[in-house]
Write a protein that holds these residues in place. Structure first.
Motif, short mmCIF file in Angstrom:
data_model
loop_
_atom_site.label_atom_id
_atom_site.label_comp_id
_atom_site.label_asym_id
_atom_site.label_seq_id
_atom_site.Cartn_x
_atom_site.Cartn_y
_atom_site.Cartn_z
N GLY A 99 0.67 -1.34 0.14
CA GLY A 99 -0.07 0.10 0.13
C GLY A 99 0.82 1.37 0.06
N CYS A 100 2.32 1.02 0.11
CA CYS A 100 2.97 2.39 0.30
C CYS A 100 3.58 2.59 -1.29
CB CYS A 100 3.95 2.13 1.10
SG CYS A 100 3.50 1.57 2.92
N SER A 101 3.09 3.34 -1.99
CA SER A 101 3.60 3.57 -3.24
C SER A 101 4.77 4.51 -3.40
CB SER A 101 2.59 4.19 -4.11
OG SER A 101 2.22 5.67 -3.72
N LEU A 102 5.54 4.44 -4.13
CA LEU A 102 6.94 5.28 -4.39
C LEU A 102 6.69 6.84 -4.30
CD1 LEU A 102 9.87 5.47 -4.47
CD2 LEU A 102 9.68 5.02 -6.80
N GLY A 147 6.87 12.11 -1.02
CA GLY A 147 6.42 13.44 -0.59
C GLY A 147 4.87 13.77 -0.42
N GLY A 148 4.24 12.74 -0.64
CA GLY A 148 2.76 12.78 -0.60
C GLY A 148 2.05 13.17 0.79
N GLY A 149 0.85 13.27 1.04
CA GLY A 149 0.20 13.53 2.32
C GLY A 149 0.03 12.27 3.06
N GLY A 150 -1.18 12.13 3.60
CA GLY A 150 -1.21 10.97 4.56
C GLY A 150 -0.81 10.96 5.81
N LYS A 151 -1.22 9.97 6.68
CA LYS A 151 -0.96 9.86 8.06
C LYS A 151 0.61 9.94 8.37
CE LYS A 151 -2.86 7.98 12.32
NZ LYS A 151 -3.62 6.77 12.95
N PRO A 152 1.00 10.96 9.21
CA PRO A 152 2.23 11.09 9.85
C PRO A 152 2.67 9.95 10.54
CG PRO A 152 1.27 12.71 10.71
CD PRO A 152 0.29 12.22 9.89
N TYR A 200 9.20 0.83 0.77
CA TYR A 200 9.62 1.56 2.14
C TYR A 200 8.95 1.02 3.29
CZ TYR A 200 11.93 4.86 -1.38
OH TYR A 200 12.85 5.66 -1.86
N VAL A 201 9.57 1.07 4.27
CA VAL A 201 9.14 0.45 5.61
C VAL A 201 7.93 1.48 6.20
CG1 VAL A 201 9.64 -0.07 7.95
CG2 VAL A 201 11.60 -0.35 6.14
N PRO A 202 7.11 0.76 6.28
CA PRO A 202 6.03 1.69 6.86
C PRO A 202 6.17 2.22 8.34
CG PRO A 202 5.09 -0.44 6.13
CD PRO A 202 6.59 -0.69 6.01
#
Length: 201
Positions: free
Chosen positions: A19-22, A27-32, A86-88
């Motif tokens: 679910g973690c696209s490059l 640089g995208g939004g989403g939950k920190p 990338y590691v979530p």
């Protein structure tokens, strides 16, 4: 049977990371993430340091060059030779090139008698200049280890002598943020201490 188990584990990791696209991670939004990671030196802190250095004996640590997948605060996972994810929930407070440079500089400062300068101070007397490329700084899903690989070059003032050396360190991890972060800190410290021994003094 072992090979099949490893394939299942790799597939599970790929699904977890899927679910973690490059683009989104770079640089995208989403939950920190709930917290940020940094690199901390493992060499003993000597406390207050006061040093003087003859000309040419200081050390300047340069920010290493990094590949595109490392120009981010996220931690890459090498899923296959051609696939990087990338590691979530794992994010650095700064990009790894700067964090690694600071770690090496502080380790050299703590474990040698050298005067260590920042690049912004190098006009005073660059002395020995340590530069290079941070080739790997992430998690390898196939081996279950983090890998830190630094190709370093040491140049004397005036460029009359140049040395090059590759430093590599690994540490076990399970692919989660809580294991990969500390493992990378451990491996990065191993490399930093090797660089300090190489510089000497």
């Amino acid at each position: 049977m072992k090979g099949r188990t490893r394939l299942v584990a790799l597939a599970a990791l790929a699904v977890a990371l899927g679910g973690c696209s490059l683009g989104g991670l770079l640089g995208g939004g989403g939950k920190p993430p709930p917290y940020l990671f940094t690199l901390t030196p493992e060499a003993a802190d000597p406390g207050t340091i006061t040093r003087a250095s003859p000309a040419g004996r200081a050390v300047t640590i340069a920010v290493p060059v990094v590949a595109k997948e490392l120009r981010t605060t996220r931690v890459p996972v090498q899923v296959s030779p051609t696939v990087v994810q990338y590691v979530p929930n794992l994010q650095w407070i700064d990009t790894p090139d700067r964090l690694f440079k600071d770690l090496v500089a502080e380790t050299v400062r703590r474990t040698t008698g050298r005067v260590v300068l920042d690049q912004n101070q190098s006009s005073l007397d660059p002395g020995l200049v340590v530069s290079g490329a941070l080739q790997r700084f992430g998690y390898d899903a196939a081996t279950g280890q983090v890998v830190v690989q630094y190709d370093a070059a040491l140049t004397t003032a005036g460029g009359d002598r140049v040395e090059a050396r590759r430093f590599t360190a690994t540490a076990p991890a399970d692919g989660t943020s809580t294991s990969v972060g500390p493992a990378l800190n451990s491996a990065a410290n191993q490399v930093a201490q090797q660089v300090a021994q190489w510089i000497g003094g």
